[in-house]
Scaffold this motif. Structure first.
Motif, PDB file in Angstrom:
ATOM      1  N   GLY A  34      54.406  22.098  15.036  1.00 57.64           N
ATOM      2  CA  GLY A  34      55.024  21.278  16.199  1.00 57.64           C
ATOM      3  C   GLY A  34      56.023  21.709  16.873  1.00 57.64           C
ATOM      4  O   GLY A  34      56.858  22.828  16.492  1.00 57.64           O
ATOM      5  N   GLY A  87      57.714  18.102  10.842  1.00 60.20           N
ATOM      6  CA  GLY A  87      58.138  16.838  11.790  1.00 60.20           C
ATOM      7  C   GLY A  87      57.156  16.090  11.482  1.00 60.20           C
ATOM      8  O   GLY A  87      56.482  15.971  10.542  1.00 60.20           O
ATOM      9  N   GLY A 101      49.251  14.847  15.026  1.00 57.01           N
ATOM     10  CA  GLY A 101      49.523  14.665  16.436  1.00 57.01           C
ATOM     11  C   GLY A 101      49.158  16.206  16.851  1.00 57.01           C
ATOM     12  O   GLY A 101      48.261  16.272  17.815  1.00 57.01           O
ATOM     13  N   GLY A 102      49.596  17.159  16.097  1.00 61.27           N
ATOM     14  CA  GLY A 102      49.222  18.661  16.472  1.00 61.27           C
ATOM     15  C   GLY A 102      47.892  19.083  15.915  1.00 61.27           C
ATOM     16  O   GLY A 102      47.374  20.323  16.045  1.00 61.27           O
ATOM     17  N   ALA A 104      47.211  19.368  12.781  1.00 64.56           N
ATOM     18  CA  ALA A 104      47.192  20.452  11.356  1.00 64.56           C
ATOM     19  C   ALA A 104      47.498  19.490  10.232  1.00 64.56           C
ATOM     20  O   ALA A 104      48.085  20.006   9.120  1.00 64.56           O
ATOM     21  CB  ALA A 104      48.690  21.281  11.716  1.00 64.56           C
ATOM     22  N   LEU A 105      47.101  18.348  10.157  1.00 66.48           N
ATOM     23  CA  LEU A 105      47.322  17.494   9.089  1.00 66.48           C
ATOM     24  C   LEU A 105      46.811  17.879   7.788  1.00 66.48           C
ATOM     25  O   LEU A 105      47.515  17.793   6.575  1.00 66.48           O
ATOM     26  CB  LEU A 105      46.941  15.884   9.472  1.00 66.48           C
ATOM     27  CG  LEU A 105      45.289  15.941   9.645  1.00 66.48           C
ATOM     28  CD1 LEU A 105      44.986  14.341   9.524  1.00 66.48           C
ATOM     29  CD2 LEU A 105      44.980  16.056  11.067  1.00 66.48           C
ATOM     30  N   LYS A 126      60.880   8.318  16.748  1.00 70.03           N
ATOM     31  CA  LYS A 126      59.866   8.573  15.692  1.00 70.03           C
ATOM     32  C   LYS A 126      59.904   7.667  14.590  1.00 70.03           C
ATOM     33  O   LYS A 126      58.919   7.360  13.925  1.00 70.03           O
ATOM     34  CB  LYS A 126      59.574   9.875  15.048  1.00 70.03           C
ATOM     35  CG  LYS A 126      59.655  11.020  15.882  1.00 70.03           C
ATOM     36  CD  LYS A 126      58.089  11.346  16.586  1.00 70.03           C
ATOM     37  CE  LYS A 126      57.976  12.562  17.596  1.00 70.03           C
ATOM     38  NZ  LYS A 126      57.921  13.678  16.847  1.00 70.03           N
TER      39      LYS A 126
END
Ligand code: 5RP
Length: 225
Positions: A34, A87, A101-102, A104-105, A126
């Motif tokens: 991120g 992040g 969100g990006g 890559a979880l 956040k």
């Protein structure tokens, strides 16, 4: 009011400064994904401390590490990650997170699970009282995205199929409408749906430390219990 990219730089620098003096030549560092983590990678590259290698949570992060000549290890060749920096999209008061969100979880959760210490870096936008305002990303096998979406709908969610595939070749459902008032229950319940690879709720692998950049220019450092 400070621009959000300035806050990202500030929080990355604060986390790096707190970590720098402890870094050892045998350390494996886990690196998340991120725009906030990108600022941390830049600090690492600028200071160039001696450490063994980095384990990356995404192809995007690997590209940046490679470009900056930071040594990357295959996760299968590493037994432990000393510190994982990443992040988040939302953070609740108990340090449970929404991530992904990006996209890559899954790799992020794997690296977090291998880390002695997980340090999360965010700006104060956040921080929330209850997770769920940000849609929960759920990585699913392409074979099963519709049955999984139907089950998430029955749990009260509103799943939307994200365009594109993850680094693992899977789909992501972004699930709105869930009030994650019990993050462990929700993480387990979503993980138990056949076809789900990972949920972006991080309650079983929470960070031990969080750095939070505030709009007044200060950075809070909170340590969990
Ligand atoms: C990627 C993530 C990121 O950590 C999260 O989306 C926050 O990103 P950014 O630092 O760009 O706000 O979970 O999968």
């Amino acid at each position: 009011m400070m621009a959000s990219d300035v806050l990202k730089q500030k929080v990355a620098e604060a986390a790096y400064t707190s970590l720098e003096r402890f870094i050892q030549p045998n350390w494996v560092l886990g690196i998340g994904t991120g725009s906030t983590v990108n600022c941390f990678i830049d600090c690492l590259a600028r200071s160039n401390p001696p450490f063994a290698c980095a384990v990356s949570s995404s192809l995007q992060t690997s590209d940046r590490l490679e470009t900056l000549n930071i040594n990357i290890a295959d996760i299968n060749d590493v037994s432990e990650v000393m510190v994982y920096i990443d992040g988040a999209d939302e953070v609740d008061p108990s340090f449970a997170l929404i991530k992904g969100g990006g996209g890559a979880l899954t790799r992020e959760k794997i690296v977090a699970s291998m880390a002695r210490k997980f340090v999360c870096i965010v700006d104060e936008s956040k921080m929330v009282d209850c997770l769920g305002e940000f849609s929960v990303p759920v990585e699913v096998l392409p074979f099963a995205h519709q049955p999984v979406a139907t089950k998430l709908g029955k749990l009260g969610g509103n799943p939307k199929l994200r365009a594109g595939l993850t680094d693992n070749g899977n789909c992501i459902l972004d699930v709105g409408g869930l009030k994650i008032d019990d993050p462990e229950y929700w993480e387990q319940t979503i993980n138990d749906i056949p076809g789900v690879v990972t949920t972006g709720i991080f309650s079983l692998h929470r960070p031990q430390e969080i750095f939070i950049a505030k709009v007044d220019g200060s950075v809070d450092h909170r340590v969990g219990h």
